[in-house]
Design a protein around this motif. Structure first.
Motif, PDB file in Angstrom:
ATOM      1  N   SER A  19      -3.771  -4.071  -7.478  1.00  0.00           N
ATOM      2  CA  SER A  19      -4.051  -3.337  -8.717  1.00  0.00           C
ATOM      3  C   SER A  19      -3.107  -2.148  -8.804  1.00  0.00           C
ATOM      4  O   SER A  19      -2.739  -1.557  -7.779  1.00  0.00           O
ATOM      5  CB  SER A  19      -5.491  -2.822  -8.722  1.00  0.00           C
ATOM      6  OG  SER A  19      -6.394  -3.889  -8.655  1.00  0.00           O
ATOM      7  N   THR A  20      -2.745  -1.804 -10.029  1.00  0.00           N
ATOM      8  CA  THR A  20      -1.882  -0.641 -10.245  1.00  0.00           C
ATOM      9  C   THR A  20      -1.976  -0.193 -11.693  1.00  0.00           C
ATOM     10  O   THR A  20      -2.301  -0.984 -12.578  1.00  0.00           O
ATOM     11  CB  THR A  20      -0.407  -0.952  -9.885  1.00  0.00           C
ATOM     12  OG1 THR A  20       0.363   0.241 -10.014  1.00  0.00           O
ATOM     13  CG2 THR A  20       0.173  -2.027 -10.767  1.00  0.00           C
ATOM     14  N   SER A  21      -1.662   1.067 -11.915  1.00  0.00           N
ATOM     15  CA  SER A  21      -1.537   1.577 -13.279  1.00  0.00           C
ATOM     16  C   SER A  21      -0.065   1.727 -13.652  1.00  0.00           C
ATOM     17  O   SER A  21       0.256   2.188 -14.743  1.00  0.00           O
ATOM     18  CB  SER A  21      -2.267   2.918 -13.410  1.00  0.00           C
ATOM     19  OG  SER A  21      -1.756   3.828 -12.460  1.00  0.00           O
ATOM     20  N   GLN A  22       0.832   1.325 -12.751  1.00  0.00           N
ATOM     21  CA  GLN A  22       2.265   1.387 -13.033  1.00  0.00           C
ATOM     22  C   GLN A  22       2.615   0.414 -14.158  1.00  0.00           C
ATOM     23  O   GLN A  22       1.994  -0.645 -14.290  1.00  0.00           O
ATOM     24  CB  GLN A  22       3.076   1.040 -11.787  1.00  0.00           C
ATOM     25  CG  GLN A  22       2.904   2.042 -10.660  1.00  0.00           C
ATOM     26  CD  GLN A  22       3.765   1.701  -9.456  1.00  0.00           C
ATOM     27  OE1 GLN A  22       4.881   1.243  -9.600  1.00  0.00           O
ATOM     28  NE2 GLN A  22       3.224   1.945  -8.267  1.00  0.00           N
ATOM     29  N   PRO A  23       3.633   0.746 -14.946  1.00  0.00           N
ATOM     30  CA  PRO A  23       4.024  -0.168 -16.022  1.00  0.00           C
ATOM     31  C   PRO A  23       4.542  -1.492 -15.468  1.00  0.00           C
ATOM     32  O   PRO A  23       5.299  -1.500 -14.482  1.00  0.00           O
ATOM     33  CB  PRO A  23       5.130   0.586 -16.771  1.00  0.00           C
ATOM     34  CG  PRO A  23       5.502   1.739 -15.919  1.00  0.00           C
ATOM     35  CD  PRO A  23       4.436   1.959 -14.906  1.00  0.00           C
ATOM     36  N   PRO A  24       4.139  -2.613 -16.050  1.00  0.00           N
ATOM     37  CA  PRO A  24       4.520  -3.929 -15.523  1.00  0.00           C
ATOM     38  C   PRO A  24       6.026  -4.123 -15.367  1.00  0.00           C
ATOM     39  O   PRO A  24       6.476  -4.730 -14.402  1.00  0.00           O
ATOM     40  CB  PRO A  24       3.949  -4.911 -16.549  1.00  0.00           C
ATOM     41  CG  PRO A  24       2.892  -4.159 -17.260  1.00  0.00           C
ATOM     42  CD  PRO A  24       3.271  -2.715 -17.215  1.00  0.00           C
ATOM     43  N   GLY A  73       0.817  -1.210   0.000  1.00  0.00           N
ATOM     44  CA  GLY A  73       0.000   0.000   0.000  1.00  0.00           C
ATOM     45  C   GLY A  73       0.849   1.258   0.000  1.00  0.00           C
ATOM     46  O   GLY A  73       0.544   2.232  -0.700  1.00  0.00           O
ATOM     47  N   GLN A  74       1.945   1.250   0.756  1.00  0.00           N
ATOM     48  CA  GLN A  74       2.856   2.395   0.788  1.00  0.00           C
ATOM     49  C   GLN A  74       3.521   2.636  -0.564  1.00  0.00           C
ATOM     50  O   GLN A  74       3.917   3.764  -0.872  1.00  0.00           O
ATOM     51  CB  GLN A  74       3.930   2.194   1.861  1.00  0.00           C
ATOM     52  CG  GLN A  74       3.406   2.245   3.280  1.00  0.00           C
ATOM     53  CD  GLN A  74       4.428   1.733   4.292  1.00  0.00           C
ATOM     54  OE1 GLN A  74       5.616   1.660   4.018  1.00  0.00           O
ATOM     55  NE2 GLN A  74       3.942   1.371   5.467  1.00  0.00           N
ATOM     56  N   LEU A  75       3.632   1.584  -1.365  1.00  0.00           N
ATOM     57  CA  LEU A  75       4.220   1.715  -2.698  1.00  0.00           C
ATOM     58  C   LEU A  75       3.209   2.244  -3.721  1.00  0.00           C
ATOM     59  O   LEU A  75       3.526   2.381  -4.899  1.00  0.00           O
ATOM     60  CB  LEU A  75       4.762   0.356  -3.170  1.00  0.00           C
ATOM     61  CG  LEU A  75       5.933  -0.206  -2.379  1.00  0.00           C
ATOM     62  CD1 LEU A  75       6.278  -1.611  -2.863  1.00  0.00           C
ATOM     63  CD2 LEU A  75       7.151   0.711  -2.482  1.00  0.00           C
ATOM     64  N   GLY A  76       1.979   2.518  -3.278  1.00  0.00           N
ATOM     65  CA  GLY A  76       0.956   3.041  -4.167  1.00  0.00           C
ATOM     66  C   GLY A  76       0.131   1.979  -4.866  1.00  0.00           C
ATOM     67  O   GLY A  76      -0.666   2.294  -5.754  1.00  0.00           O
ATOM     68  N   LEU A  77       0.309   0.720  -4.462  1.00  0.00           N
ATOM     69  CA  LEU A  77      -0.496  -0.353  -5.041  1.00  0.00           C
ATOM     70  C   LEU A  77      -1.851  -0.361  -4.346  1.00  0.00           C
ATOM     71  O   LEU A  77      -1.947  -0.061  -3.158  1.00  0.00           O
ATOM     72  CB  LEU A  77       0.226  -1.686  -4.894  1.00  0.00           C
ATOM     73  CG  LEU A  77       1.661  -1.680  -5.453  1.00  0.00           C
ATOM     74  CD1 LEU A  77       2.341  -3.011  -5.199  1.00  0.00           C
ATOM     75  CD2 LEU A  77       1.672  -1.320  -6.922  1.00  0.00           C
TER      76      LEU A  77
END
Length: 185
Positions: free
Chosen positions: A48-53, A29-33
């Protein structure tokens, strides 16, 4: 947003390399996930994330080492890849207990040929892309085709989960997708 499964290698197997799941959820969660869930104590996380895989594995591995003080290799699969690996399991293997080896890369043909010549009966196995499916007729402690053998012969990293865990994680991934669709209606 893309849903991912992260599998931590070799954690919580003994007195060392402890990664408490509550602490793992907090870290992710702290990593923005987002929408982080874990399953049992063997290092399975869904998020879930919108970060590039391509940025996720290094991000996770660096954060895990900083948080827990030891290197933790991570294998990632998207929700679509997870569904595909469940669907690709050869049905003839499911007549007995099955373990799934999630490989870090697709093995080369020569490595697979070498593995095919290794005597492992009564165990049976099959590879589909970056996934190895194997039967475990005599239990995990008696495997001829062990995790270490898979890595050494195929020349790729591997983390193993039992079929029940694979299916349960699949349910977590698909339940999330269903709940997202319901919220949009």
């Amino acid at each position: 947003m893309t849903r991912f499964v992260a599998l931590l290698h070799a954690v919580n197997l003994g007195k060392t390399r402890k990664v408490p799941m509550a602490q793992l959820r907090d870290l992710l969660g702290q990593l923005g996930l987002e929408d982080v869930q874990t399953y049992i104590q063997s290092g399975n996380a869904v998020f879930s994330t919108s970060q590039p895989p391509e940025s996720l594995r290094p991000l996770l591995e660096q954060a895990l080492e900083a948080e827990f003080g030891f290197a933790v290799p991570v294998t990632l699969r998207s929700a679509d890849e997870w569904a595909a690996l469940i669907a690709a399991c050869p049905p003839e293997l499911l007549t007995e207990p099955v373990y799934v080896g999630l490989l870090g890369a697709e093995p080369e043909a020569q490595a697979l040929a070498t593995l095919r010549h290794r005597p492992v009966a009564p165990e049976r196995w099959a590879v589909a892309g970056r996934t190895l499916y194997q039967t475990v007729p005599a239990g995990v402690k008696n495997l001829k085709l062990s995790h270490a053998v898979i890595e050494r012969v195929l020349g790729v990293s591997c983390t193993v989960r039992n079929w029940n865990s694979v299916k349960k994680i699949g349910e977590m991934v698909s339940a999330y997708g269903a709940s997202r669709r319901l919220r949009r209606v």
